[in-house]
Design a protein around this motif. Sequence first.
Motif, PDB file in Angstrom:
ATOM      1  N   VAL A  90       1.047  -1.201   0.109  1.00 40.37           N
ATOM      2  CA  VAL A  90      -0.018   0.153  -0.099  1.00 40.37           C
ATOM      3  C   VAL A  90       0.805   1.205   0.082  1.00 40.37           C
ATOM      4  N   THR A  94      -6.688   0.770  -0.755  1.00 36.52           N
ATOM      5  CA  THR A  94      -8.041   0.267   0.055  1.00 36.52           C
ATOM      6  C   THR A  94      -8.822   1.552  -0.282  1.00 36.52           C
ATOM      7  N   TYR A  99      -8.636  -5.047   0.320  1.00 32.67           N
ATOM      8  CA  TYR A  99      -7.238  -4.471  -0.454  1.00 32.67           C
ATOM      9  C   TYR A  99      -7.574  -4.787  -1.850  1.00 32.67           C
TER      10      TYR A  99
END
Length: 274
Positions: A64, A71, A78
């Motif tokens: 991420v 998200t 995810y």
Amino acid sequence: MTTKSTAGRKLAPANDNTGTEAAARVADVLLLFAGGPRYLGVSAISRELGLSKAVVFRILQSLVSRELLATDPGVNGYRLGQAAAALGASALRRFDARTVATPILRRLRDETGETTTLSGLVGDERVYLDQFESPREIKMTVDIGRRFPLHAGSSGKVILAFLPEDRQESVLRRTLEPLTDKTITDVDALRTALAETAREGVAVSLGERQAGAGSVAAPLFGPDGEVHGSISICGPQYRFTPEAIDRYRGLIRAASEEIRDNWTWLRDSEAGSA
């Protein structure tokens, strides 16, 4: 308290095996997103890969932070991020087979009135890389980027038929899961189908990967002589009559040979200008 300088002292090398294992885990997590649902959570990834939730969570947070995953508010999971999309687009632009296949598959679509596709071999599975949709109101379309097993459908079978024997046997030793009630899951029956495909240079599927869908596929050989994927003509099964299939066999075989020749020419011309 005293400290010692590390200047001039060779540090112990990192454990290569540990680094390789960590990289493999990250790659495995990313590959789950390539072929699975749009959103995946920590628990699902943990179960699928046999990793602890703590390890999975750390990997996800790292991905991420680099925008390979993302998200969304209100969604418990995810998804692939912008950086992953950019990598995929860059890979497609740089994939020579797609460059040379595009005009040929468009022409094949126009000749047949059916959707034509390009698949790439990824590990022991295949992925749709491109499609050129039929202009008809009732037509077949595919999910670009979705992974499929090699034993189900013409695009997979024709790749499997031309893999080196050891890789083919590795696939055949696994449990062959049915995708429809027409999927060939008996190993002996599949061996027979693969032998016929190898002789003909073409595979046919009538509802084996997707119920109600017909397709005819040919292998995609690279300049190295190895199979790298496949191309197909696909559409509603009711339009894939014996007469249509016979016609498509010749067309798809010729298209495969043309792509291989053009790919080889492109590779040689680029090597000559280097």
